[in-house]
Design a protein around this motif. Sequence first.
Motif, PDB file in Angstrom:
ATOM      1  N   ASP A  83       0.826  -1.192   0.000  1.00 34.20           N
ATOM      2  CA  ASP A  83       0.000   0.000   0.000  1.00 34.20           C
ATOM      3  C   ASP A  83       0.865   1.248   0.000  1.00 34.20           C
ATOM      4  OD1 ASP A  83       0.844   0.040   2.737  1.00 34.20           O
ATOM      5  OD2 ASP A  83      -0.936  -1.112   3.269  1.00 34.20           O
ATOM      6  N   GLN A  84       0.298   2.302  -0.553  1.00 39.19           N
ATOM      7  CA  GLN A  84       0.874   3.640  -0.478  1.00 39.19           C
ATOM      8  C   GLN A  84      -0.187   4.517   0.181  1.00 39.19           C
ATOM      9  OE1 GLN A  84       2.255   5.131  -4.246  1.00 39.19           O
ATOM     10  NE2 GLN A  84       3.678   3.450  -4.568  1.00 39.19           N
ATOM     11  N   LEU A  85      -0.016   4.778   1.461  1.00 41.61           N
ATOM     12  CA  LEU A  85      -0.996   5.548   2.217  1.00 41.61           C
ATOM     13  C   LEU A  85      -0.445   6.940   2.470  1.00 41.61           C
ATOM     14  CD1 LEU A  85      -2.246   2.808   4.704  1.00 41.61           C
ATOM     15  CD2 LEU A  85      -3.089   3.384   2.440  1.00 41.61           C
ATOM     16  N   PHE A  86      -0.520   7.782   1.450  1.00 39.63           N
ATOM     17  CA  PHE A  86      -0.036   9.149   1.551  1.00 39.63           C
ATOM     18  C   PHE A  86      -1.185  10.076   1.952  1.00 39.63           C
ATOM     19  CE2 PHE A  86       3.021   7.862  -2.080  1.00 39.63           C
ATOM     20  CZ  PHE A  86       3.729   7.058  -1.207  1.00 39.63           C
ATOM     21  N   ARG A 108      -8.051   2.173  -4.665  1.00 41.39           N
ATOM     22  CA  ARG A 108      -7.409   3.464  -4.871  1.00 41.39           C
ATOM     23  C   ARG A 108      -8.309   4.610  -4.424  1.00 41.39           C
ATOM     24  NH1 ARG A 108      -3.643   5.604  -9.417  1.00 41.39           N
ATOM     25  NH2 ARG A 108      -3.569   7.796  -8.873  1.00 41.39           N
ATOM     26  N   LEU A 109      -7.714   5.588  -3.730  1.00 45.44           N
ATOM     27  CA  LEU A 109      -8.373   6.825  -3.327  1.00 45.44           C
ATOM     28  C   LEU A 109      -7.429   7.965  -3.649  1.00 45.44           C
ATOM     29  CD1 LEU A 109     -10.496   8.552  -1.859  1.00 45.44           C
ATOM     30  CD2 LEU A 109      -9.379   7.933   0.303  1.00 45.44           C
ATOM     31  N   ASP A 110      -7.919   8.953  -4.428  1.00 42.90           N
ATOM     32  CA  ASP A 110      -7.050  10.036  -4.892  1.00 42.90           C
ATOM     33  C   ASP A 110      -7.785  11.372  -4.759  1.00 42.90           C
ATOM     34  OD1 ASP A 110      -5.389  11.777  -6.209  1.00 42.90           O
ATOM     35  OD2 ASP A 110      -4.891  10.387  -7.816  1.00 42.90           O
ATOM     36  N   TYR A 111      -7.337  12.177  -3.780  1.00 44.06           N
ATOM     37  CA  TYR A 111      -7.967  13.473  -3.562  1.00 44.06           C
ATOM     38  C   TYR A 111      -7.590  14.492  -4.637  1.00 44.06           C
ATOM     39  CZ  TYR A 111      -9.257  11.872   1.117  1.00 44.06           C
ATOM     40  OH  TYR A 111      -9.800  11.178   2.167  1.00 44.06           O
ATOM     41  N   THR A 112      -6.537  14.223  -5.400  1.00 51.17           N
ATOM     42  CA  THR A 112      -6.111  15.170  -6.434  1.00 51.17           C
ATOM     43  C   THR A 112      -6.844  14.960  -7.756  1.00 51.17           C
ATOM     44  OG1 THR A 112      -4.314  13.773  -7.287  1.00 51.17           O
ATOM     45  CG2 THR A 112      -3.816  15.179  -5.386  1.00 51.17           C
ATOM     46  N   ASN A 158     -10.507   6.629  -8.265  1.00 51.27           N
ATOM     47  CA  ASN A 158     -11.266   6.523  -7.019  1.00 51.27           C
ATOM     48  C   ASN A 158     -12.198   5.316  -7.046  1.00 51.27           C
ATOM     49  OD1 ASN A 158     -10.611   8.954  -5.255  1.00 51.27           O
ATOM     50  ND2 ASN A 158     -11.044   9.954  -7.208  1.00 51.27           N
ATOM     51  N   SER A 159     -11.604   4.162  -7.053  1.00 45.03           N
ATOM     52  CA  SER A 159     -12.395   2.934  -7.071  1.00 45.03           C
ATOM     53  C   SER A 159     -11.524   1.765  -6.638  1.00 45.03           C
ATOM     54  CB  SER A 159     -12.949   2.665  -8.481  1.00 45.03           C
ATOM     55  OG  SER A 159     -11.880   2.359  -9.367  1.00 45.03           O
ATOM     56  N   GLN A 209      -3.111  10.718  -1.622  1.00 46.17           N
ATOM     57  CA  GLN A 209      -3.312   9.580  -2.513  1.00 46.17           C
ATOM     58  C   GLN A 209      -3.066   8.288  -1.755  1.00 46.17           C
ATOM     59  OE1 GLN A 209      -0.243  10.926  -4.951  1.00 46.17           O
ATOM     60  NE2 GLN A 209      -1.489  12.290  -6.197  1.00 46.17           N
ATOM     61  N   LYS A 210      -3.989   7.362  -1.884  1.00 51.37           N
ATOM     62  CA  LYS A 210      -3.880   6.093  -1.170  1.00 51.37           C
ATOM     63  C   LYS A 210      -4.180   4.957  -2.143  1.00 51.37           C
ATOM     64  CE  LYS A 210      -5.657   8.553   2.846  1.00 51.37           C
ATOM     65  NZ  LYS A 210      -4.366   8.838   3.458  1.00 51.37           N
ATOM     66  N   MET A 211      -3.303   3.972  -2.162  1.00 53.15           N
ATOM     67  CA  MET A 211      -3.479   2.842  -3.061  1.00 53.15           C
ATOM     68  C   MET A 211      -3.103   1.559  -2.335  1.00 53.15           C
ATOM     69  SD  MET A 211      -1.943   2.175  -6.870  1.00 53.15           S
ATOM     70  CE  MET A 211      -0.276   1.794  -6.315  1.00 53.15           C
TER      71      MET A 211
END
Length: 335
Positions: free
Chosen positions: A214-217, A250-254, A263-264, A220-222
């Motif tokens: 995972d990339q939990l920034f 995936r979750l991307d606020y940008t 975002n799915s 952006q989170k994946m």
Amino acid sequence: MFRLAALLVCLAPAAVFAAQPKGAAPDPIGVYRQVPDNLISLDQRHKFIEWDYGLDAYYSSVGMIMNFTDKPIENVGEASETNVYKNLLLSPLVPRYAILEASVNPMPVAGVVVREHAFDFYQRAQVGGESFNLIRSATRGFQEPYAVSLFLGRVVRYQPLARTPEEKEKNKKSGYQSSLGYTGYLVSYGSHHIKDNELYDDHWVELEWKVKGDQLFTLQKMQWNYRIGVKLHNNPFISDVAFIGFKRNRLDYTADAWDFLANSGFEYRIDFKIGNLKPVRQYFEVNKKWPVKRLAAFAVALGFTWESDSLYSGPLDSYPGGENFQVLLRPNVEF
């Protein structure tokens, strides 16, 4: 229906890696830019033991990472989704790290507790026949309440690139505990099995090869989990299976809230009975997220589980001579 679901999942990687035509909008999966080497802050201190943890309604864990090399965990920066998969799939086969992990599955456990201690309430949650129970729908997915596991393989770290002072401070406070990727071999064990929100004694062992991480920034989170393996059961009424599983979230606020790739998420797993390799269980879920002011995201997941009449036998066969199909509906809030 099940063949169609399997076909869609198999075609998903092709859609992810498809090239964009010239002049098209930036590829949503390329938002995770590769950080230049001179911007990556490496921790030069070698640590033999590090800790990693994750909290989630369906899967929470704590793991102890043991580093057998004389170097710190490799930091590959803020890699794009494509480069994440390439980097991990080309990993050396010789294990360089070991991870001891303990995990618990809170929502599946909650389903067991509700059925056991509030059965009348559980029965009232039945909607439209046997194929849809609100509690079963919200808590289904994991077949075990807990597990302990040993991983052997490669571990890499993802360091986010701070674009603003505020983001830098948030990333610093987060500690990057969960921004890790893994490739290797995993053996897991548990002592119980969950079926239709009921708990049964079952000493099981699962052996698998997987690519997970995972990339939990901050923005952006994946998360991803691709695996293949076998699961063996001590309970004679539960079939031993071989399985293949795919998960990408995936979750991307940008990105635009309606951007489906950014975002799915989806998850698919199919189990084959060892001996005749006939499908005995399928799990499919697809979710869509709508970010709200870079603070959280509302998410809705839809899917199904299907079990054949040969997955269980004897007293565990609740559907003799037939199949069990359950609809999944899961609202959620992600941070």
